[in-house]
Design a protein around this motif. Structure first.
Motif, mmCIF file in Angstrom:
data_model
loop_
_atom_site.group_PDB
_atom_site.id
_atom_site.type_symbol
_atom_site.label_atom_id
_atom_site.label_comp_id
_atom_site.label_asym_id
_atom_site.label_seq_id
_atom_site.Cartn_x
_atom_site.Cartn_y
_atom_site.Cartn_z
ATOM 1 N N TRP A 1 5.362 18.220 -10.581
ATOM 2 C CA TRP A 1 4.605 16.984 -10.446
ATOM 3 C C TRP A 1 5.604 15.828 -10.296
ATOM 4 C CZ3 TRP A 1 -0.822 17.139 -10.677
ATOM 5 C CH2 TRP A 1 -1.357 18.363 -11.073
ATOM 6 N N GLU B 1 3.951 5.787 -5.466
ATOM 7 C CA GLU B 1 3.944 5.858 -6.926
ATOM 8 C C GLU B 1 2.930 6.857 -7.461
ATOM 9 O OE1 GLU B 1 3.266 1.926 -8.231
ATOM 10 O OE2 GLU B 1 5.274 1.194 -7.756
ATOM 11 N N GLU B 2 2.092 7.393 -6.616
ATOM 12 C CA GLU B 2 1.089 8.370 -7.067
ATOM 13 C C GLU B 2 1.781 9.649 -7.522
ATOM 14 O OE1 GLU B 2 -2.595 11.065 -5.301
ATOM 15 O OE2 GLU B 2 -1.364 9.827 -3.984
ATOM 16 N N VAL B 3 1.478 10.105 -8.731
ATOM 17 C CA VAL B 3 2.023 11.346 -9.265
ATOM 18 C C VAL B 3 1.143 12.497 -8.797
ATOM 19 C CG1 VAL B 3 2.653 12.619 -11.340
ATOM 20 C CG2 VAL B 3 2.965 10.134 -11.262
ATOM 21 N N ARG B 4 1.748 13.469 -8.110
ATOM 22 C CA ARG B 4 0.993 14.579 -7.515
ATOM 23 C C ARG B 4 1.880 15.819 -7.503
ATOM 24 N NH1 ARG B 4 3.384 11.454 -3.879
ATOM 25 N NH2 ARG B 4 4.350 12.362 -2.017
ATOM 26 N N ARG C 1 0.829 -1.211 0.000
ATOM 27 C CA ARG C 1 0.000 0.000 0.000
ATOM 28 C C ARG C 1 0.863 1.260 0.000
ATOM 29 N NH1 ARG C 1 -4.412 -1.919 4.622
ATOM 30 N NH2 ARG C 1 -5.343 -3.628 3.394
ATOM 31 N N VAL D 1 2.180 1.832 -3.446
ATOM 32 C CA VAL D 1 1.140 2.399 -4.301
ATOM 33 C C VAL D 1 0.988 3.884 -4.026
ATOM 34 C CG1 VAL D 1 -1.323 2.366 -4.826
ATOM 35 C CG2 VAL D 1 -0.074 0.218 -4.595
ATOM 36 N N THR D 2 1.057 4.235 -2.729
ATOM 37 C CA THR D 2 0.932 5.648 -2.361
ATOM 38 C C THR D 2 2.111 6.453 -2.893
ATOM 39 O OG1 THR D 2 -0.262 5.026 -0.359
ATOM 40 C CG2 THR D 2 0.675 7.236 -0.437
ATOM 41 N N SER E 1 6.560 11.858 -7.740
ATOM 42 C CA SER E 1 6.170 10.786 -6.821
ATOM 43 C C SER E 1 7.319 10.549 -5.852
ATOM 44 C CB SER E 1 5.855 9.497 -7.581
ATOM 45 O OG SER E 1 6.976 9.085 -8.358
#
Length: 375
Positions: A363, A225-228, A219, A222-223, A365
């Protein structure tokens, strides 16, 4: 006679000059044939007729002269052949001397080699004699040592016979101690079985914890790897600040990129602004190691879009792009096949010019560890 005079023009006294050689030739012919002065015949020409005048004797004189020249040439040739023969004889003599000298040197070298070989054989024979003597001495020493070993072996056999008698008593005592040890081992085995049950219970709990840990890690990955947007409200700085109206570098990361009024003192003018100097820079500290996916730069829209031309944008030391024309927004995307990990973003204006922007959006990760870049 007129024709002969035309071919061999002679001076008036030519006959007088040739008289003595002709007399000698005639005299020699007479002597060869055994004649006397009374039997001397007059000279004749090629037809056998008697030469009566000086004009008739001239061709005969030239023939004799040519024959004499041929005799002289043959003599010269024989002399040359004799010189060549002598020269070849001397050369053959020199070659014979060289062969003789080479044979003498070969003989001397052979004698020297034979002397050296005899000396070497003599030296080796002496060394062999010494080696044989050393071997005899060594064998004598070995024989003495073997005698000592035999004596020690006899002593050891006697000691073993005496030791066997005491060994029975010692074995009996040892058997008693082994029985006590077996009883203790049985008690330890019971305790080990109890511990095995406890260990199995702990292992089961550890496996359950491992499954839970893997789930949590998955988890978290996954967090991560989030592009933000990773630049919002991060620390920033710039080389200089335009004094009128307050244009701090924090305006580049405040999330406001729609307000860009003309009047510098307007409260809603949220743009960064430096002085017009060379090498003006704006830094954004991301606060960790992030994978950069995209950088968007919103230019100040109130005026002068061309001031941003020449600005270099970096992710740490990697160049993302260079502004070559005036635009409202610059969009630099990073190729997925060549990922970039960075801790900061830098805008560098290399010209003597103002550096002002409304917003810098990064932007990405992460963050990641230096040795754990999995995204």
């Amino acid at each position: 006679s007129s024709g002969i005079n035309a071919e061999w023009p002679l001076r008036p006294g030519i006959f007088t000059m040739l008289r003595f050689p002709l007399v000698l030739v005639i005299l020699q012919c007479w002597l060869v044939h055994g004649g006397t002065f009374n039997s001397i015949s007059p000279p004749t020409n090629a037809n056998g007729s008697v030469i009566e005048s000086k004009d008739d004797i001239t061709p005969h004189w030239y023939a004799l002269r040519e024959e004499a020249a041929k005799i002289r040439e043959e003599a010269q040739k024989m002399r040359t052949d004799a010189y060549d023969t002598m020269r070849k004889a001397f050369q053959m003599k020199e070659e014979a001397m060289e062969f003789r000298e080479a044979a003498y040197q070969a003989r001397m070298e052979m004698e020297t080699s034979m002397v050296e070989a005899l000396s070497l054989l003599k030296t080796q024979a002496s060394a062999t004699t010494l080696y044989v003597q050393d071997m005899r001495t060594t064998l004598s020493n070995v024989k003495g040592r073997l005698d000592v070993i035999e004596d020690r072996m006899e002593d050891l056999e006697r000691n073993l016979e005496d030791g066997f008698e005491d060994a029975g008593e010692r074995f009996a005592a040892l058997e008693g101690k082994l029985e006590i040890s077996v009883e203790k081992m049985n008690a330890v085995g019971d305790k080990v079985e109890l511990n095995n049950d406890l260990i199995f219970s702990v292992q089961t709990k550890v496996e359950a914890s491992g499954v839970m840990t893997a789930s949590i890690k998955s988890r978290q990955e996954v967090t991560l790897e989030e592009v933000r947007i990773i630049s919002l409200y991060k620390m920033s700085d710039q080389t200089t600040t335009y004094a009128n109206g307050g244009h701090h570098s924090g305006f580049a990361v405040d999330g406001q990129f729609v307000f860009s009024h003309w009047e510098p003192g307007t409260p809603v003018r949220t743009v960064t602004h430096t002085l017009s100097l060379a090498d003006q820079k704006l830094w954004i500290d991301l606060g960790g190691l992030f994978r950069i996916h995209r950088v968007q730069i919103w230019n100040s829209r109130h005026c002068c879009l061309e001031r941003f031309i020449g600005t270099h944008t970096y992710a740490d030391e990697r160049l993302l792009g260079v502004a070559i024309s005036g635009k409202f927004m610059y969009d630099y995307k990073v190729d997925a096949g060549d990922p970039i990990y960075a801790r900061s973003i830098t805008l560098h204006q290399v010209r003597v010019e103002y550096l002002h922007v409304s917003e810098v959006q990064v932007w990405g990760s992460g963050p990641f560890a230096e040795d754990d870049k999995f995204a």
